[in-house]
Design an enzyme around this catalytic site. Structure first.
Site, PDB file in Angstrom:
ATOM      1  N   HIS A 295       0.157  -3.060  11.259  1.00 33.09           N
ATOM      2  CA  HIS A 295       1.289  -3.872  11.732  1.00 33.09           C
ATOM      3  C   HIS A 295       1.683  -3.552  13.169  1.00 33.09           C
ATOM      4  O   HIS A 295       2.856  -3.339  13.480  1.00 33.09           O
ATOM      5  CB  HIS A 295       2.480  -3.729  10.784  1.00 33.09           C
ATOM      6  CG  HIS A 295       2.185  -4.230   9.404  1.00 33.09           C
ATOM      7  ND1 HIS A 295       1.989  -5.561   9.113  1.00 33.09           N
ATOM      8  CD2 HIS A 295       2.012  -3.562   8.235  1.00 33.09           C
ATOM      9  CE1 HIS A 295       1.714  -5.698   7.834  1.00 33.09           C
ATOM     10  NE2 HIS A 295       1.704  -4.504   7.279  1.00 33.09           N
TER      11      HIS A 295
ATOM     12  N   GLN B 187       1.058 -11.700  10.185  1.00 31.36           N
ATOM     13  CA  GLN B 187       1.536 -10.524   9.453  1.00 31.36           C
ATOM     14  C   GLN B 187       0.694  -9.280   9.756  1.00 31.36           C
ATOM     15  O   GLN B 187       1.201  -8.154   9.721  1.00 31.36           O
ATOM     16  CB  GLN B 187       1.500 -10.846   7.952  1.00 31.36           C
ATOM     17  CG  GLN B 187       2.081  -9.805   7.047  1.00 31.36           C
ATOM     18  CD  GLN B 187       1.259  -9.666   5.780  1.00 31.36           C
ATOM     19  OE1 GLN B 187       0.072  -9.389   5.827  1.00 31.36           O
ATOM     20  NE2 GLN B 187       1.904  -9.865   4.648  1.00 31.36           N
TER      21      GLN B 187
ATOM     22  N   SER C  73       3.918  -6.399   2.815  1.00 28.36           N
ATOM     23  CA  SER C  73       2.611  -6.384   3.454  1.00 28.36           C
ATOM     24  C   SER C  73       1.566  -7.025   2.543  1.00 28.36           C
ATOM     25  O   SER C  73       1.654  -8.217   2.264  1.00 28.36           O
ATOM     26  CB  SER C  73       2.243  -4.952   3.854  1.00 28.36           C
ATOM     27  OG  SER C  73       1.116  -4.937   4.702  1.00 28.36           O
ATOM     28  N   LEU C  74       0.583  -6.266   2.030  1.00 24.68           N
ATOM     29  CA  LEU C  74      -0.414  -6.881   1.148  1.00 24.68           C
ATOM     30  C   LEU C  74       0.242  -7.534  -0.056  1.00 24.68           C
ATOM     31  O   LEU C  74      -0.303  -8.483  -0.648  1.00 24.68           O
ATOM     32  CB  LEU C  74      -1.448  -5.851   0.680  1.00 24.68           C
ATOM     33  CG  LEU C  74      -1.081  -4.965  -0.532  1.00 24.68           C
ATOM     34  CD1 LEU C  74      -1.507  -5.604  -1.845  1.00 24.68           C
ATOM     35  CD2 LEU C  74      -1.661  -3.586  -0.395  1.00 24.68           C
TER      36      LEU C  74
ATOM     37  N   GLN D  43       0.832  -1.201   0.000  1.00 20.04           N
ATOM     38  CA  GLN D  43       0.000   0.000   0.000  1.00 20.04           C
ATOM     39  C   GLN D  43       0.867   1.251   0.000  1.00 20.04           C
ATOM     40  O   GLN D  43       1.910   1.312   0.631  1.00 20.04           O
ATOM     41  CB  GLN D  43      -0.907  -0.007   1.230  1.00 20.04           C
ATOM     42  CG  GLN D  43      -2.157   0.803   1.045  1.00 20.04           C
ATOM     43  CD  GLN D  43      -3.252   0.383   2.012  1.00 20.04           C
ATOM     44  OE1 GLN D  43      -3.275  -0.735   2.502  1.00 20.04           O
ATOM     45  NE2 GLN D  43      -4.179   1.278   2.289  1.00 20.04           N
TER      46      GLN D  43
ATOM     47  N   ARG E 296      -9.393  -8.133   4.138  1.00 20.32           N
ATOM     48  CA  ARG E 296      -8.259  -7.644   4.933  1.00 20.32           C
ATOM     49  C   ARG E 296      -8.309  -6.124   5.058  1.00 20.32           C
ATOM     50  O   ARG E 296      -8.132  -5.569   6.145  1.00 20.32           O
ATOM     51  CB  ARG E 296      -6.951  -8.089   4.278  1.00 20.32           C
ATOM     52  CG  ARG E 296      -5.668  -7.751   5.040  1.00 20.32           C
ATOM     53  CD  ARG E 296      -4.485  -8.325   4.255  1.00 20.32           C
ATOM     54  NE  ARG E 296      -3.209  -8.147   4.931  1.00 20.32           N
ATOM     55  CZ  ARG E 296      -2.386  -7.121   4.730  1.00 20.32           C
ATOM     56  NH1 ARG E 296      -2.732  -6.149   3.897  1.00 20.32           N
ATOM     57  NH2 ARG E 296      -1.224  -7.060   5.366  1.00 20.32           N
TER      58      ARG E 296
END
Length: 313
Positions: free
Chosen positions: A204, A253, A94-95, A10, A119
């Site tokens: 996170h 995660q 991440s994603l 992102q 998510r």
């Protein structure tokens, strides 16, 4: 040359992303159409035309970025006979880890799109707007030890942790707003620049536990295959192929640290990678890879021209 494909996270989104691929290649259009159908929304229209504030919403940005990355991978394979499966590793920020797993055959495209929509919604809902914050610690003095010290100072008044260890000189902290504000003060005392990030939630960090619980539910019903090649997981910064371990790590995660610096360093070192190739929107990970492993070739593939040149080269 041993290659690792990198998949952006992102922040790399922009209006117009994927349009050039869709205009040039039917295989890219197929990906965007499948994602639209899976989500029951005109996501590609939003990607192509905006408005930007709608594209930037977490629940839209996450599947959109994945769609561009997977479309790029599919074009590479279908049009240029360059297969992600032939690489040494995949990794995503991440994603982007979901994008990597999809491109490596571990999770089907439609399922990946639905997971990322869930998510994004879950991460957005986990913390009330205004309660959380994130900040980027930057500058030549910024290293993990400095960031940990700043986060520890913040943790004296609330939740505050290192969220993204991107590269030396670029580390992100996350947590409750008052705690992050305290950490920013400490980071400045220690010689770093600290920039509050314009984000909708503190990603996170432990405040994301409700989102992690939601993803545990969503992932429980998904069949995960062993990825080819292995995925270097954010949480461990090591390669993984075992489906149940991947499922567990994707849940961890959500609240865990993105160990990107360690992931790239491991691939460049023990992993023997000689070239990092970022596929999808933007060039953020290419810049990080150059700072982490300057001896390794790093490039990004966004446009039809770049894909063709890469395939020829």
């Amino acid at each position: 040359m041993t290659t690792a494909f990198l998949f952006p996270g992102q922040g790399s989104q922009s209006v117009g992303m994927g349009a050039g691929l869709a205009d040039a290649f039917a295989s890219a259009r197929e990906v965007f159409a499948e994602v639209d159908e899976a989500l029951g929304q005109h996501l590609f229209k939003l990607m192509r035309e905006g408005p930007e504030d709608q594209l930037t919403l977490t629940e839209n940005a996450q599947p959109a970025l994945m769609a561009v990355s997977v479309a790029t991978a599919r074009v590479l394979k279908r049009e240029f006979d360059v297969d992600v499966a032939a690489a040494s590793f995949v990794a995503g920020h991440s994603l982007g880890e979901y994008s990597a797993l999809c491109a490596a055959g571990a999770i089907p495209l439609a399922e990946t799109a639905r997971l990322l929509k869930t998510r994004g919604q879950a991460m957005q809902k986990a913390v009330p707007v205004g309660k959380g914050a994130m900040a980027s610690l930057i500058g030549p003095k910024t290293d993990l030890a400095l960031a940990e010290a700043a986060a520890a100072a913040g943790a004296e008044v609330g939740v505050c942790v290192v969220a993204n260890d991107n590269n030396a000189g670029n580390i992100v902290i996350s947590g409750e707003k008052a705690a992050v504000d305290r950490a920013i003060e400490k980071a400045k005392e220690l010689g770093a620049r600290a920039i509050p990030l314009n984000v909708s939630a503190p990603f996170h960090c432990p405040l994301m536990q409700p989102a992690a619980d939601r993803m545990a539910e969503a992932l429980a019903g998904v069949t995960i295959a062993a990825p080819t090649p292995p995925v270097v997981a954010n949480v461990t910064a090591r390669p993984e192929t075992e489906p149940e371990a991947i499922r567990r790590l994707l849940v961890e995660q959500v609240t865990g640290r993105v160990r990107w610096r360690e992931s790239v360093a491991w691939m460049a070192g023990e992993g023997g990678v000689g070239r990092f190739v970022e596929i999808g929107a933007g060039k953020v990970l290419t810049g990080m890879a150059k700072r982490i492993a300057p001896e390794v070739e790093s490039l990004s593939l966004n446009t039809p021209e770049e894909l063709e040149a890469f395939a020829r080269g």
